[in-house]
Design a protein around this motif. Structure first.
Motif, mmCIF file in Angstrom:
data_model
loop_
_atom_site.group_PDB
_atom_site.id
_atom_site.type_symbol
_atom_site.label_atom_id
_atom_site.label_comp_id
_atom_site.label_asym_id
_atom_site.label_seq_id
_atom_site.Cartn_x
_atom_site.Cartn_y
_atom_site.Cartn_z
ATOM 1 N N GLU A 19 1.256 -1.226 0.071
ATOM 2 C CA GLU A 19 0.303 -0.104 -0.111
ATOM 3 C C GLU A 19 0.636 1.393 0.105
ATOM 4 O O GLU A 19 0.498 2.469 -0.873
ATOM 5 C CB GLU A 19 -0.875 0.039 1.292
ATOM 6 N N CYS A 20 2.299 1.233 -0.015
ATOM 7 C CA CYS A 20 3.014 2.674 0.854
ATOM 8 C C CYS A 20 3.056 2.942 -1.243
ATOM 9 O O CYS A 20 3.919 2.182 -1.373
ATOM 10 C CB CYS A 20 4.538 2.040 1.840
ATOM 11 N N PRO A 21 3.057 4.391 -1.151
ATOM 12 C CA PRO A 21 3.049 4.616 -2.381
ATOM 13 C C PRO A 21 4.844 5.201 -2.355
ATOM 14 O O PRO A 21 5.383 5.362 -3.351
ATOM 15 C CB PRO A 21 2.301 5.816 -2.384
ATOM 16 N N ASN A 22 5.175 5.092 -1.525
ATOM 17 C CA ASN A 22 6.921 4.996 -1.272
ATOM 18 C C ASN A 22 8.515 4.400 -0.681
ATOM 19 O O ASN A 22 9.417 4.223 -0.673
ATOM 20 C CB ASN A 22 6.592 6.474 0.130
ATOM 21 N N GLU A 23 7.560 3.093 -1.082
ATOM 22 C CA GLU A 23 8.006 1.853 -1.040
ATOM 23 C C GLU A 23 9.013 1.905 0.177
ATOM 24 O O GLU A 23 10.397 2.328 0.196
ATOM 25 C CB GLU A 23 9.109 1.911 -1.898
ATOM 26 N N ALA A 24 8.380 2.911 1.430
ATOM 27 C CA ALA A 24 9.378 3.240 2.890
ATOM 28 C C ALA A 24 9.334 1.557 3.786
ATOM 29 O O ALA A 24 10.082 1.369 4.766
ATOM 30 C CB ALA A 24 8.071 3.708 4.101
ATOM 31 N N ASP A 35 11.057 2.184 6.920
ATOM 32 C CA ASP A 35 12.034 3.159 6.838
ATOM 33 C C ASP A 35 11.899 4.490 6.760
ATOM 34 O O ASP A 35 11.100 5.690 5.811
ATOM 35 C CB ASP A 35 12.643 3.022 5.874
ATOM 36 N N PRO A 36 12.683 5.499 8.123
ATOM 37 C CA PRO A 36 11.715 7.000 8.363
ATOM 38 C C PRO A 36 12.638 7.807 7.538
ATOM 39 O O PRO A 36 11.896 9.236 7.121
ATOM 40 C CB PRO A 36 12.331 7.588 9.605
ATOM 41 N N THR A 37 13.378 7.421 6.619
ATOM 42 C CA THR A 37 13.657 8.575 5.486
ATOM 43 C C THR A 37 12.614 8.068 4.098
ATOM 44 O O THR A 37 12.947 9.425 3.553
ATOM 45 C CB THR A 37 15.301 7.967 5.213
ATOM 46 N N LYS A 38 11.914 7.348 4.192
ATOM 47 C CA LYS A 38 11.282 7.557 3.120
ATOM 48 C C LYS A 38 9.932 7.502 3.302
ATOM 49 O O LYS A 38 9.011 8.253 2.298
ATOM 50 C CB LYS A 38 11.332 5.525 2.038
ATOM 51 N N THR A 45 0.279 12.414 -1.539
ATOM 52 C CA THR A 45 -0.399 11.323 -2.136
ATOM 53 C C THR A 45 -1.504 10.499 -1.756
ATOM 54 O O THR A 45 -2.326 10.564 -3.106
ATOM 55 C CB THR A 45 0.323 10.338 -2.294
ATOM 56 N N PHE A 46 -1.853 10.556 -0.917
ATOM 57 C CA PHE A 46 -3.863 10.324 -0.653
ATOM 58 C C PHE A 46 -3.593 10.992 0.699
ATOM 59 O O PHE A 46 -2.875 11.926 1.415
ATOM 60 C CB PHE A 46 -3.113 8.953 0.324
ATOM 61 N N ASP A 47 -5.084 11.092 0.984
ATOM 62 C CA ASP A 47 -5.471 12.059 1.888
ATOM 63 C C ASP A 47 -5.465 11.798 3.248
ATOM 64 O O ASP A 47 -4.937 12.271 4.398
ATOM 65 C CB ASP A 47 -7.154 12.045 1.910
ATOM 66 N N ALA A 48 -4.902 9.772 3.378
ATOM 67 C CA ALA A 48 -4.753 9.892 4.841
ATOM 68 C C ALA A 48 -3.245 8.550 4.758
ATOM 69 O O ALA A 48 -3.246 7.727 3.927
ATOM 70 C CB ALA A 48 -5.723 9.034 5.624
ATOM 71 N N PRO A 49 -2.614 8.416 5.461
ATOM 72 C CA PRO A 49 -1.580 7.489 5.920
ATOM 73 C C PRO A 49 -2.206 5.693 5.108
ATOM 74 O O PRO A 49 -2.889 5.275 6.264
ATOM 75 C CB PRO A 49 -0.983 7.347 7.210
ATOM 76 N N GLN A 50 -2.309 5.093 4.140
ATOM 77 C CA GLN A 50 -2.445 4.215 3.595
ATOM 78 C C GLN A 50 -1.570 2.718 4.551
ATOM 79 O O GLN A 50 -2.773 2.312 4.823
ATOM 80 C CB GLN A 50 -1.855 4.055 2.220
ATOM 81 N N CYS A 51 -1.281 3.002 4.831
ATOM 82 C CA CYS A 51 -0.713 1.904 6.022
ATOM 83 C C CYS A 51 -1.085 1.970 7.722
ATOM 84 O O CYS A 51 -1.788 0.325 7.272
ATOM 85 C CB CYS A 51 1.526 2.264 6.124
ATOM 86 N N VAL A 52 -1.224 2.689 7.845
ATOM 87 C CA VAL A 52 -2.766 2.837 9.087
ATOM 88 C C VAL A 52 -3.229 2.149 8.722
ATOM 89 O O VAL A 52 -4.828 1.604 9.451
ATOM 90 C CB VAL A 52 -2.747 4.500 9.578
ATOM 91 N N ASP A 53 -4.428 2.836 7.727
ATOM 92 C CA ASP A 53 -5.622 2.262 6.758
ATOM 93 C C ASP A 53 -6.032 0.566 6.853
ATOM 94 O O ASP A 53 -6.877 0.760 7.029
ATOM 95 C CB ASP A 53 -6.187 2.523 6.025
#
Ligand code: SF4
Ligand code: SF4
Length: 63
Positions: A19-24, A35-38, A45-53
């Motif tokens: 789900e992560c748009p930044n491959e973090a 990865d906190p740097t990513k 990109t999205f209105d809310a953090p996709q990973c949390v959802d």
């Protein structure tokens, strides 16, 4: 800021990784890790953090 995974609660289902748009998000040991740097909190990109959802274990929180 970034988000982090509470390792003790992660069941390593891997659903957040895709789900992560930044491959973090990636596997690290027996669980997954952000990865906190990513991680850009999905801002722009999205209105809310996709990973949390997507996380059914509710183990992803603001870092
Ligand atoms: S979705 Fe949640 S439980 Fe599944 S790997 Fe990601 S952090 Fe772990
Ligand atoms: S908040 Fe967004 S950018 Fe950060 S790890 Fe989760 S899905 Fe990726």
């Amino acid at each position: 800021m970034a988000h982090k995974i509470i390792a003790e609660r992660c069941n390593a289902c891997g659903e957040c990784e895709v789900e992560c748009p930044n491959e973090a998000i990636s596997p690290k040991g027996q669980v997954f890790w952000i990865d906190p740097t990513k991680c850009k909190d999905c801002v722009g990109t999205f209105d809310a953090p996709q990973c949390v959802d997507i996380c059914k274990s509710n183990c992803i929180v603001p870092a």
